[in-house]
Design a protein around this motif. Structure first.
Motif, mmCIF file in Angstrom:
data_model
loop_
_atom_site.group_PDB
_atom_site.id
_atom_site.type_symbol
_atom_site.label_atom_id
_atom_site.label_comp_id
_atom_site.label_asym_id
_atom_site.label_seq_id
_atom_site.Cartn_x
_atom_site.Cartn_y
_atom_site.Cartn_z
ATOM 1 N N ASN A 1 41.558 53.900 77.121
ATOM 2 C CA ASN A 1 42.666 54.393 75.834
ATOM 3 C C ASN A 1 41.534 54.875 74.879
ATOM 4 O O ASN A 1 41.581 54.336 73.658
ATOM 5 N N SER A 2 40.903 55.948 75.040
ATOM 6 C CA SER A 2 39.901 56.620 74.013
ATOM 7 C C SER A 2 40.404 58.243 73.604
ATOM 8 O O SER A 2 40.857 58.814 74.553
ATOM 9 N N THR A 3 40.590 58.321 72.371
ATOM 10 C CA THR A 3 40.892 59.884 71.949
ATOM 11 C C THR A 3 39.979 60.778 72.252
ATOM 12 O O THR A 3 39.929 61.838 72.414
ATOM 13 N N ASP A 4 38.436 60.343 72.046
ATOM 14 C CA ASP A 4 37.346 61.126 72.117
ATOM 15 C C ASP A 4 36.776 61.045 73.344
ATOM 16 O O ASP A 4 35.817 60.298 73.600
ATOM 17 N N ILE A 5 37.298 61.688 74.472
ATOM 18 C CA ILE A 5 36.812 61.710 75.839
ATOM 19 C C ILE A 5 35.181 62.166 75.782
ATOM 20 O O ILE A 5 34.330 61.882 76.353
ATOM 21 N N GLU A 6 35.135 63.135 75.156
ATOM 22 C CA GLU A 6 33.650 63.986 75.139
ATOM 23 C C GLU A 6 32.647 62.934 74.573
ATOM 24 O O GLU A 6 31.561 62.808 75.236
ATOM 25 N N GLU A 7 32.830 62.158 73.438
ATOM 26 C CA GLU A 7 31.926 61.114 73.019
ATOM 27 C C GLU A 7 31.732 60.018 74.198
ATOM 28 O O GLU A 7 30.720 59.551 74.223
ATOM 29 N N VAL A 8 33.016 59.618 74.736
ATOM 30 C CA VAL A 8 32.796 58.484 75.693
ATOM 31 C C VAL A 8 32.126 59.078 76.967
ATOM 32 O O VAL A 8 31.140 58.255 77.373
ATOM 33 N N LEU A 9 31.976 60.313 77.228
ATOM 34 C CA LEU A 9 31.199 61.080 78.413
ATOM 35 C C LEU A 9 29.951 60.981 78.110
ATOM 36 O O LEU A 9 28.997 60.633 78.750
ATOM 37 N N ARG A 10 29.457 61.324 76.798
ATOM 38 C CA ARG A 10 28.147 61.304 76.187
ATOM 39 C C ARG A 10 27.316 59.911 76.465
ATOM 40 O O ARG A 10 26.309 59.981 76.805
ATOM 41 N N LEU A 11 28.392 59.010 75.836
ATOM 42 C CA LEU A 11 27.725 57.805 75.564
ATOM 43 C C LEU A 11 27.595 57.013 76.758
ATOM 44 O O LEU A 11 26.720 56.178 77.305
#
Length: 261
Positions: free
Chosen positions: A141-151
């Motif tokens: 349940n994360s709104t920032d998928i791009e940041e999750v992908l990077r991390l």
């Protein structure tokens, strides 16, 4: 022959009979070997829980990324776990037959096979890291998928190193289990968890009771690096313990004690 067999399979509900049949020495052996194994697996979950707890202080995206790669860690470790079970069986049989060299060779061959299979799987993981992270990110349940992908891609690199550190821990740990000596994996696991816990106390915002230990300017990578180093130290301890071969002497002492009972 039937009369002899009937003596051994005779059934009774008399509790006194069953109490007399209890072999406490066997129960003691099961507990002595099994209890350290349970504690060792517990230390793994404690270490990963501490990792998640430290990362959670950095934000939801950081926690989501680490949660994703921890889910994937057991998939990456499947070849190692499979070879570990094989090593436990073969080493136990080899030592029972007093074939010490075969027991040692089996363990070393399993290390090589684990390395090869892990290299293959981690190569595919690195090649398709975007797709893997995105697939698991769908369940977070994360709104920032791009940041999750990077991390997640950053975290995956450290997790891959941890998997390689786990190879001697699991494979040689399987050899120790086959020899009936489960203390080395227990001690190395406790040391690894203690190192991570000390880092947790030093760096967690609510528990800064020790001086901060910083190897990376990025707090997220700093946590992952220290955790990886702790798992690496565990692997080195097990590697040295195995090649000192004291566990072989201990296994023969255990077998002599069992045969004399």
């Amino acid at each position: 022959m039937k009369a002899e067999m009937s003596k051994h399979i005779k059934f009774t509900l008399n509790p006194i009979h069953w109490i007399k049949q209890i072999e406490f020495n066997i129960i003691g052996q099961i507990t002595r070997i099994g209890f350290p194994i349970g504690i060792q697996f517990m230390t793994v979950f404690i270490s990963l829980t501490l990792l998640q707890n430290m990362v959670s202080a950095l934000g939801s995206s950081n926690l989501a990324a680490v949660t994703i790669v921890i889910r994937f860690i057991f998939i990456l470790g499947l070849p190692v776990i499979a070879f570990t079970d094989a090593v436990t069986s073969i080493v136990g049989i080899s030592l029972g037959a007093e074939k010490i060299k075969r027991a040692v060779r089996t363990s070393n061959y399993a290390i090589i096979l684990s390395l090869l299979f892990t290299m293959f799987i981690t190569s595919l993981t690195t090649l398709f890291n975007h797709e893997i992270i995105m697939f698991f990110a769908e369940f977070e349940n994360s709104t920032d998928i791009e940041e999750v992908l990077r991390l997640g891609i950053i975290a995956l690199k450290y997790i891959i190193v941890i998997i390689f550190c786990w190879i001697p821990v699991f494979v040689y740990g399987g050899a120790f289990k086959g020899a009936g000596d489960t203390i080395p994996p227990l001690i190395s696991g406790i040391i690894r968890s203690a190192l991570i816990f000390l880092f947790f106390m030093a760096n967690h915002p609510s528990m800064q009771v020790l001086p901060k230990f910083v190897l990376k300017s990025n707090p997220f990578e700093n946590i992952l690096l220290i955790t990886t180093i702790a798992f690496g130290i565990e692997g080195i301890i097990i590697f040295i313990w195995f090649h000192r071969k004291k566990w072989i002497e201990k296994s023969f002492l255990n077998m002599q004690r069992v045969s004399s009972q």
